[in-house]
Design a protein around this motif. Structure first.
Motif, PDB file in Angstrom:
ATOM      1  N   UNK A   1       0.825  -1.213   0.000  1.00 52.89           N
ATOM      2  CA  UNK A   1       0.000   0.000   0.000  1.00 52.89           C
ATOM      3  C   UNK A   1       0.860   1.266   0.000  1.00 52.89           C
ATOM      4  N   UNK A   2       2.146   1.124   0.320  1.00 49.33           N
ATOM      5  CA  UNK A   2       3.072   2.244   0.202  1.00 49.33           C
ATOM      6  C   UNK A   2       3.646   2.298  -1.219  1.00 49.33           C
ATOM      7  N   UNK A   3       3.187   1.406  -2.095  1.00 45.43           N
ATOM      8  CA  UNK A   3       3.676   1.377  -3.469  1.00 45.43           C
ATOM      9  C   UNK A   3       4.940   0.559  -3.636  1.00 45.43           C
ATOM     10  N   UNK A   4       5.351  -0.135  -2.578  1.00 51.42           N
ATOM     11  CA  UNK A   4       6.645  -0.828  -2.592  1.00 51.42           C
ATOM     12  C   UNK A   4       6.496  -2.293  -2.972  1.00 51.42           C
ATOM     13  N   UNK A   5       7.578  -2.853  -3.488  1.00 52.88           N
ATOM     14  CA  UNK A   5       7.663  -4.282  -3.738  1.00 52.88           C
ATOM     15  C   UNK A   5       8.157  -4.940  -2.447  1.00 52.88           C
ATOM     16  N   UNK A   6       7.336  -5.818  -1.844  1.00 47.86           N
ATOM     17  CA  UNK A   6       7.757  -6.466  -0.598  1.00 47.86           C
ATOM     18  C   UNK A   6       8.836  -7.502  -0.893  1.00 47.86           C
ATOM     19  N   UNK A   7       9.888  -7.541  -0.077  1.00 46.09           N
ATOM     20  CA  UNK A   7      11.006  -8.457  -0.322  1.00 46.09           C
ATOM     21  C   UNK A   7      11.294  -9.376   0.869  1.00 46.09           C
ATOM     22  N   UNK A   8      11.214  -8.838   2.064  1.00 48.37           N
ATOM     23  CA  UNK A   8      11.607  -9.608   3.241  1.00 48.37           C
ATOM     24  C   UNK A   8      10.589  -9.439   4.365  1.00 48.37           C
ATOM     25  N   UNK A   9      10.490 -10.488   5.172  1.00 49.86           N
ATOM     26  CA  UNK A   9       9.655 -10.425   6.372  1.00 49.86           C
ATOM     27  C   UNK A   9      10.467 -10.873   7.582  1.00 49.86           C
ATOM     28  N   UNK A  10      10.156 -10.314   8.750  1.00 48.84           N
ATOM     29  CA  UNK A  10      10.600 -10.895  10.005  1.00 48.84           C
ATOM     30  C   UNK A  10       9.341 -11.377  10.727  1.00 48.84           C
TER      31      UNK A  10
ATOM     32  N   UNK B   1       0.352  -7.329  -3.664  1.00 51.67           N
ATOM     33  CA  UNK B   1       1.416  -6.523  -4.274  1.00 51.67           C
ATOM     34  C   UNK B   1       1.464  -6.692  -5.794  1.00 51.67           C
ATOM     35  N   UNK B   2       1.022  -7.847  -6.300  1.00 45.65           N
ATOM     36  CA  UNK B   2       0.996  -8.041  -7.751  1.00 45.65           C
ATOM     37  C   UNK B   2      -0.033  -7.123  -8.398  1.00 45.65           C
ATOM     38  N   UNK B   3      -1.204  -7.045  -7.782  1.00 44.83           N
ATOM     39  CA  UNK B   3      -2.244  -6.129  -8.259  1.00 44.83           C
ATOM     40  C   UNK B   3      -1.750  -4.684  -8.213  1.00 44.83           C
ATOM     41  N   UNK B   4      -1.116  -4.339  -7.091  1.00 46.26           N
ATOM     42  CA  UNK B   4      -0.610  -2.964  -6.936  1.00 46.26           C
ATOM     43  C   UNK B   4       0.404  -2.647  -8.041  1.00 46.26           C
ATOM     44  N   UNK B   5       1.257  -3.607  -8.359  1.00 45.31           N
ATOM     45  CA  UNK B   5       2.288  -3.362  -9.378  1.00 45.31           C
ATOM     46  C   UNK B   5       1.661  -3.018 -10.729  1.00 45.31           C
ATOM     47  N   UNK B   6       0.645  -3.785 -11.153  1.00 45.05           N
ATOM     48  CA  UNK B   6       0.034  -3.463 -12.462  1.00 45.05           C
ATOM     49  C   UNK B   6      -0.735  -2.149 -12.396  1.00 45.05           C
ATOM     50  N   UNK B   7      -1.312  -1.847 -11.238  1.00 41.84           N
ATOM     51  CA  UNK B   7      -2.033  -0.577 -11.098  1.00 41.84           C
ATOM     52  C   UNK B   7      -1.088   0.616 -11.226  1.00 41.84           C
ATOM     53  N   UNK B   8       0.048   0.550 -10.548  1.00 40.71           N
ATOM     54  CA  UNK B   8       0.990   1.676 -10.574  1.00 40.71           C
ATOM     55  C   UNK B   8       1.677   1.800 -11.929  1.00 40.71           C
ATOM     56  N   UNK B   9       1.856   0.663 -12.572  1.00 42.42           N
ATOM     57  CA  UNK B   9       2.417   0.661 -13.928  1.00 42.42           C
ATOM     58  C   UNK B   9       1.490   1.437 -14.873  1.00 42.42           C
ATOM     59  N   UNK B  10       0.191   1.190 -14.740  1.00 43.11           N
ATOM     60  CA  UNK B  10      -0.786   1.824 -15.642  1.00 43.11           C
ATOM     61  C   UNK B  10      -1.089   3.261 -15.238  1.00 43.11           C
TER      62      UNK B  10
ATOM     63  N   UNK C   1      -7.959  -9.088   1.640  1.00 41.60           N
ATOM     64  CA  UNK C   1      -7.420  -9.260   0.296  1.00 41.60           C
ATOM     65  C   UNK C   1      -8.021  -8.229  -0.654  1.00 41.60           C
ATOM     66  N   UNK C   2      -8.335  -7.062  -0.110  1.00 42.27           N
ATOM     67  CA  UNK C   2      -8.928  -6.000  -0.906  1.00 42.27           C
ATOM     68  C   UNK C   2      -8.179  -4.704  -0.656  1.00 42.27           C
ATOM     69  N   UNK C   3      -8.249  -3.821  -1.637  1.00 45.68           N
ATOM     70  CA  UNK C   3      -7.638  -2.510  -1.445  1.00 45.68           C
ATOM     71  C   UNK C   3      -8.565  -1.411  -1.915  1.00 45.68           C
ATOM     72  N   UNK C   4      -8.316  -0.229  -1.391  1.00 45.76           N
ATOM     73  CA  UNK C   4      -8.984   0.991  -1.808  1.00 45.76           C
ATOM     74  C   UNK C   4      -7.958   1.820  -2.556  1.00 45.76           C
ATOM     75  N   UNK C   5      -8.353   2.380  -3.708  1.00 43.52           N
ATOM     76  CA  UNK C   5      -7.463   3.287  -4.433  1.00 43.52           C
ATOM     77  C   UNK C   5      -8.186   4.610  -4.636  1.00 43.52           C
ATOM     78  N   UNK C   6      -7.446   5.697  -4.510  1.00 46.13           N
ATOM     79  CA  UNK C   6      -7.983   7.015  -4.832  1.00 46.13           C
ATOM     80  C   UNK C   6      -7.085   7.606  -5.907  1.00 46.13           C
ATOM     81  N   UNK C   7      -7.720   8.048  -7.017  1.00 45.52           N
ATOM     82  CA  UNK C   7      -6.923   8.565  -8.137  1.00 45.52           C
ATOM     83  C   UNK C   7      -7.658   9.713  -8.811  1.00 45.52           C
ATOM     84  N   UNK C   8      -6.953  10.498  -9.625  1.00 47.88           N
ATOM     85  CA  UNK C   8      -7.619  11.575 -10.354  1.00 47.88           C
ATOM     86  C   UNK C   8      -8.761  11.012 -11.204  1.00 47.88           C
ATOM     87  N   UNK C   9      -9.869  11.767 -11.319  1.00 44.39           N
ATOM     88  CA  UNK C   9     -11.067  11.300 -12.025  1.00 44.39           C
ATOM     89  C   UNK C   9     -10.747  10.866 -13.451  1.00 44.39           C
TER      90      UNK C   9
END
Lengths: 345, 345
Positions: B92-101, B210-219, B280-288
């Motif tokens: 949700x921060x737009x980042x690609x997750x890589x590691x977890x603790x 994060x996969x969904x987010x990646x295609x969203x930010x790409x577009x 497993x859902x997200x909210x997006x806010x973007x220009x109209x």
């Protein structure tokens, strides 16, 4: 708010399930308690996470849950402990700790003033250690499904490319150093639990050790292993390293620093101080040629004033840790098989 | 080990206090359970933390405690949830997750086979999400001082310099999108707790986004806000953003996607699906101007098949969230003041 405010009931000052609901009560808890004390721009942004600014170097992460009982003890509380524990784990990788995250699991009914005391202590410890708590999470569980407060912290730090510290790097001939007296933390906690009183109060040694680590690495960059002997004490930590490095170790009891009152309390409680947890001490293993100068550097730092060379690494296919006793004998310092002190950190 | 092995007593397959002691039992639990399933070079090194390799970009961290009850539920368990929850916060921060603790707090007496099932599920979710669990911690608390298993995960990811997602960036005129049906997770958990049976089983939507987010930010790189509506559901999350951005919001009930069986269960249970948790859902806010193309991209992804534009951001000094109902009226979608569903994540 004054003493006659009718909204102040017995429940008003306790955590209830609404504080974990994602609604208004949770938002105000976060704002009025967490953000107030742990103030920094990352946290105030109120996002799901934090974007970090990091200097060059390799990134180190470490995580530690804290379930200590009691929550408040001589020398500290779960709040500062949750900072020190994780700052130290990051420091033991040779890294400079920069950021912390904090996850709280609160039990319904926990007094909010106690929570504020814990968060304020956490904030003080973070300030002293030069780290920011940049993001966090709060969950609430029903009364009887938790125990006041549990805090899981994760630390992020940066380590220079020239530093290689790992548990598998101890080599026969290396010397083993400790940064000070052993057993203070565990004995302080157990004395509190058992309502024991000693002539002088035994206090936890809980402290952030990254400053000590920095001067040590500056003076002796080829330290092989750093580790903080928390749960299981010196004994568990050395056994762990012996296994990782496939070596044996021999300690010399004469040089292992233990405060007289801690030794006396251990006698009384039937504990072996080698197995008792520390929260402000470290173990260093370094080449023999550097050991004395490393020890001198440590003694020049407030957190290493009682540093000592306590033993050496030897070849041993069985990876045993042994100790030469004061009386000239030798004994095996085995891994503890059972539980010595539960919920010590 | 066979069925007649005398060492297998009732207690042998349960967590006891020694598993948190720092001694031999803890070491073997970590080796035989955690390292076995979560296998990766960082974890196997057995140090106090992990040194990470990170691609260029800004570093993002996020942390989340998981105290869900029951631990196993239709569609998932606390293990995969602890991965998805934190992966999603990083995403949700737009980042690609890589590691977890991962920090575990185990209750004495918890069955080790159940723990193994949870860790195995965690490992599967991490593999699917392309993240490594690089370091962890295990604590044990006495029976009655915890509730089976609590898991706190911290995620580390990397975000490109061109991405700016923040809760305070929503602007009047922007559109509000959701990636799919609301309330599935919360209703699945509550049905289990209340032993409700429906014609078709309602399953949690727990998933890594994060996969969904990646295609969203790409577009649509200029998405303003992404947020996953977990605790408190869509209602709490939109109120949070409205306050951060100093705006109001108006939803259109006709477009808010809710599965018929979830809607029916909510009726029965007296719940408002807008306040029910999703995993497993997200909210997006973007220009109209970008909203329709963003919605189309989301619908092309398996985790966004039911995506919809559900409302818009408006000027409102009171920062209220409102909804135009199907019957033409309007109602305030307030922050919940109290607890709706405890221990939903």
């Amino acid at each position: 708010m004054n003493a006659f405010d009718p909204s102040i009931t017995d429940n008003a000052n306790k955590i209830d399930m609404t504080h974990g609901s994602g609604g208004r009560a949770m938002a105000s808890l976060i704002r009025d308690l967490f953000h107030k004390h742990l103030v920094n721009p990352h946290l105030s942004a109120g996002n799901d996470g934090a974007v970090l600014e990091l200097p060059p170097g390799r990134i180190v992460v470490s995580t530690d849950g804290h379930v200590i009982s009691p929550l408040f003890f001589p020398g500290g509380d779960i709040g500062c402990l949750a900072v020190h524990g994780t700052v130290n784990d990051v420091a033991m990788m040779g890294a400079k700790p920069l950021y912390l995250t904090a996850g709280f699991i609160l039990e319904e009914g926990f007094p909010i003033p106690d929570l504020e005391r814990i968060i304020s202590s956490m904030a003080g410890a973070a300030r002293d250690a030069g780290v920011h708590v940049v993001t966090g999470d709060t969950k609430v569980v029903e009364k009887g499904k938790g125990d006041g407060v549990f805090i899981t912290t994760t630390g992020v730090g940066v380590v220079g490319d020239n530093i290689r510290l790992q548990g598998d790097l101890a080599r026969p001939g290396d010397k083993i150093l400790v940064s000070g007296t052993l057993g203070d933390h565990g004995v302080a906690i157990l004395s509190t639990r058992q309502n024991l009183e000693f002539e002088t109060e035994i206090r936890s040694d809980t402290a952030a050790l990254h400053g000590l680590v920095a001067v040590m690495l500056e003076a002796v960059p080829d330290i092989r292993v750093l580790r903080d002997p928390t749960r299981g004490g010196l004994a568990a930590t050395l056994n762990e390293i012996a296994q990782q490095s496939h070596v044996g170790m021999i300690l010399d009891e004469r040089f292992v620093p233990i405060k007289p009152d801690v030794a006396a309390a251990c006698e009384l409680l039937g504990l072996d101080p080698l197995y008792v947890a520390n929260e402000g001490k470290l173990i260093a293993i370094c080449p023999a040629s550097e050991a004395q100068s490393l020890c001198d550097v440590m003694r020049g730092h407030p957190h290493g004033a009682d540093a000592a060379i306590v033993g050496e690494v030897v070849e041993d296919q069985a990876n045993m840790v042994q100790m030469r006793t004061k009386f000239g004998g030798a004994r095996v310092v085995d891994w503890i098989a059972g539980e010595q002190l539960p919920r010590i950190c």
